[in-house]
Design an enzyme around this catalytic site. Structure first.
Site, PDB file in Angstrom:
ATOM      1  N   HIS A 171     -17.691  42.999  28.922  1.00  0.00           N
ATOM      2  CA  HIS A 171     -17.134  41.704  29.323  1.00  0.00           C
ATOM      3  C   HIS A 171     -17.843  40.518  28.700  1.00  0.00           C
ATOM      4  O   HIS A 171     -17.422  39.371  28.905  1.00  0.00           O
ATOM      5  CB  HIS A 171     -17.175  41.556  30.847  1.00  0.00           C
ATOM      6  CG  HIS A 171     -18.551  41.291  31.380  1.00  0.00           C
ATOM      7  ND1 HIS A 171     -19.490  42.285  31.511  1.00  0.00           N
ATOM      8  CD2 HIS A 171     -19.158  40.161  31.778  1.00  0.00           C
ATOM      9  CE1 HIS A 171     -20.611  41.773  31.977  1.00  0.00           C
ATOM     10  NE2 HIS A 171     -20.443  40.478  32.149  1.00  0.00           N
TER      11      HIS A 171
HETATM   12  C1  UD1 Z   1     -19.675  35.840  34.855  1.00  0.00           C
HETATM   13  C2  UD1 Z   1     -21.096  35.493  34.403  1.00  0.00           C
HETATM   14  C3  UD1 Z   1     -21.714  36.706  33.713  1.00  0.00           C
HETATM   15  C4  UD1 Z   1     -21.612  37.938  34.573  1.00  0.00           C
HETATM   16  C5  UD1 Z   1     -20.142  38.161  34.937  1.00  0.00           C
HETATM   17  C6  UD1 Z   1     -19.954  39.389  35.788  1.00  0.00           C
HETATM   18  C7  UD1 Z   1     -21.471  33.134  33.794  1.00  0.00           C
HETATM   19  C8  UD1 Z   1     -21.732  32.203  32.674  1.00  0.00           C
HETATM   20  N1  UD1 Z   1     -21.134  34.393  33.462  1.00  0.00           N
HETATM   21  O1  UD1 Z   1     -18.900  36.027  33.672  1.00  0.00           O
HETATM   22  O2  UD1 Z   1     -23.077  36.439  33.454  1.00  0.00           O
HETATM   23  O3  UD1 Z   1     -22.117  39.053  33.866  1.00  0.00           O
HETATM   24  O4  UD1 Z   1     -19.692  37.000  35.651  1.00  0.00           O
HETATM   25  O5  UD1 Z   1     -18.605  39.614  36.022  1.00  0.00           O
HETATM   26  O6  UD1 Z   1     -21.584  32.737  34.931  1.00  0.00           O
HETATM   27  N2  UD1 Z   1     -11.620  35.901  36.601  1.00  0.00           N
HETATM   28  C9  UD1 Z   1     -10.699  36.484  37.418  1.00  0.00           C
HETATM   29  N3  UD1 Z   1     -11.040  36.679  38.718  1.00  0.00           N
HETATM   30  C10 UD1 Z   1     -12.248  36.318  39.224  1.00  0.00           C
HETATM   31  C11 UD1 Z   1     -13.182  35.715  38.357  1.00  0.00           C
HETATM   32  C12 UD1 Z   1     -12.856  35.520  37.052  1.00  0.00           C
HETATM   33  O7  UD1 Z   1      -9.605  36.826  37.016  1.00  0.00           O
HETATM   34  O8  UD1 Z   1     -12.497  36.564  40.423  1.00  0.00           O
HETATM   35  C13 UD1 Z   1     -11.268  35.704  35.184  1.00  0.00           C
HETATM   36  C14 UD1 Z   1     -10.771  34.327  34.916  1.00  0.00           C
HETATM   37  O9  UD1 Z   1      -9.748  34.409  34.009  1.00  0.00           O
HETATM   38  C15 UD1 Z   1     -11.962  33.654  34.290  1.00  0.00           C
HETATM   39  C16 UD1 Z   1     -12.661  34.813  33.576  1.00  0.00           C
HETATM   40  O10 UD1 Z   1     -12.394  35.948  34.386  1.00  0.00           O
HETATM   41  O11 UD1 Z   1     -11.616  32.639  33.431  1.00  0.00           O
HETATM   42  C17 UD1 Z   1     -14.125  34.614  33.430  1.00  0.00           C
HETATM   43  O12 UD1 Z   1     -14.755  34.360  34.690  1.00  0.00           O
HETATM   44  P1  UD1 Z   1     -16.140  33.551  34.762  1.00  0.00           P
HETATM   45  O13 UD1 Z   1     -16.664  33.508  36.129  1.00  0.00           O
HETATM   46  O14 UD1 Z   1     -15.993  32.252  34.044  1.00  0.00           O
HETATM   47  O15 UD1 Z   1     -17.104  34.402  33.854  1.00  0.00           O
HETATM   48  P2  UD1 Z   1     -17.308  35.981  33.705  1.00  0.00           P
HETATM   49  O16 UD1 Z   1     -16.837  36.352  32.360  1.00  0.00           O
HETATM   50  O17 UD1 Z   1     -16.799  36.739  34.880  1.00  0.00           O
END
Ligand code: UD1
Length: 363
Positions: free
Chosen positions: A205
């Protein structure tokens, strides 16, 4: 003393669980839990609260997904009034996600003491958003709790005062050791028709791996070869799924009958999936640590690790993201049975208790 504990994203939840438990059992600490809402999907959030017995958050900021700047700013805006209302003695943040730095910054600007659990880890790669979050959070923290000796050395090198740094072990491993017996009872292998020791588990991821279609394609090319050798089970993160479908990579995956994409798993099922795998391929940080304790070979699909102890005493091999290097790393592990894993100092299930004791003395 009231301590506001912050959790926002999936890897925070298994770190906050033993801390809340230890604080609740400690006279003199009144724990308060804030969920920022950075992760909000049931499978990335609620499931972990239920399975790990984490109390219902006292406050949920409900921030959700956005760009880094917007997400960080929204968390700060929503967290500040909570601090003003509850006037805690300290704020405790874990790990390296956007919620960590956002809440840390809001706290110190109000003159509230900041505690960072999992401090000092460094990949020395500032292109990683987590590396920026780690550097900044550590720079403003009053008490810094480290999981491994490299963390202590990094903080010293950055000029952080010796009196603020404590090597206490790993709260994520507290959770693993506490839940291992429960996870052994998971039916995930039967549910997925898998045989223990005869499959690989995969997670992917990191933005650097899945946001860049060329890099993602190179990794998929290696998986194409490996899935002919053994099935690969791939619980897929929402970011990764989105990127797979955005480009033409989905077609590549469709032809790989041995690569099995499944929804993200809860904690207990995923622990079982990892512990029974022949090998784990990952770009996660925490999984490098969990496989060390489970003594399962781990192949890290990154150019570096901020957790060098997992390579030094653990079963982790960092291979990068070049197709040929991933395949040869996999072959070496399969031929040699993987690196022998030892246990890093203090990864004994008691890190949260140590932190509670030190907080009582220092805050
Ligand atoms: C975040 C953390 C990363 C961690 C990861 C674990 C930061 C900078 N990154 O990355 O260090 O390893 O979490 O998962 O904080 N989304 C969903 N549902 C959710 C949450 C996110 O669909 O409940 C999707 C959304 O499209 C979102 C994307 O995932 O834009 C990324 O989510 P985000 O929290 O920005 O970062 P992660 O890639 O999950």
């Amino acid at each position: 003393m009231k301590i506001i504990n912050v959790a926002g994203a999936r890897p925070n939840f298994m770190k906050i669980a033993p801390l809340m438990e230890a604080f609740e059992a400690t006279d003199g600490i009144e724990p308060f839990l804030v969920h920022t809402g950075q992760h909000y999907d049931k499978k990335l959030s609620e499931l972990f609260f239920t399975q790990l017995g984490i109390p219902e958050p006292d406050v949920n900021l409900g921030v959700g997904s956005a760009s880094h700047a917007v997400q960080t700013a929204e968390i700060m805006k929503a967290f500040e009034p909570v601090l003003l209302t509850h006037e805690p003695s300290a704020v405790l943040v874990v790990g390296d996600v956007n919620s960590t730095i956002a809440c840390g910054l809001a706290a110190v600007k109000l003159g509230i003491k900041l505690v960072h659990v999992e401090a000092g880890l460094r990949s020395f790669d500032r292109r990683m958003p987590e590396e920026i979050n780690r550097l900044l959070t550590d720079a403003i923290s009053d008490l810094l709790f480290c999981t491994e000796k490299s963390g202590v050395a990094n903080l010293r090198n950055e000029g952080i005062g010796e009196e603020k740094i404590f090597l206490v072990g790993n709260v994520m491993i507290d959770t693993l050791l506490k839940n291992k017996a429960r996870s052994d009872k998971s039916t995930v292998l039967a549910d997925l028709a898998l045989e223990a020791g005869k499959y690989a588990a995969l997670t992917l991821h990191r933005p650097s791996n899945v946001d860049d279609p060329d890099v993602f394609a190179r990794i998929l090319d290696a998986l194409e070869v490996i899935q002919h050798d053994m099935p690969i089970v791939f619980p897929i993160h929402p970011r990764t799924r989105k990127n797979l479908h955005a480009g033409d990579l989905a077609a590549k995956v469709k032809h790989m009958s041995g690569l099995r994409l499944i929804d993200p798993l809860g904690y207990l099922d995923f622990l079982k999936l990892m512990s029974s795998a022949a090998v784990v391929l990952t770009d996660s940080g925490g999984i490098q640590e969990e496989t060390t304790i489970l003594k399962v070979p781990c192949i890290t699909l990154r150019e570096n690790t901020e957790r060098p102890i997992t390579v030094e005493v653990g079963s982790n091999t960092v291979v990068g993201v070049d197709t040929a290097r991933i395949i040869s790393g996999y072959q070496e592990v399969m031929e040699g049975g993987g690196r022998q894993a030892g246990t890093p100092p203090l990864w004994d299930g008691k890190a949260a208790e140590r932190i509670a004791k030190i907080l009582c003395e220092k805050i």
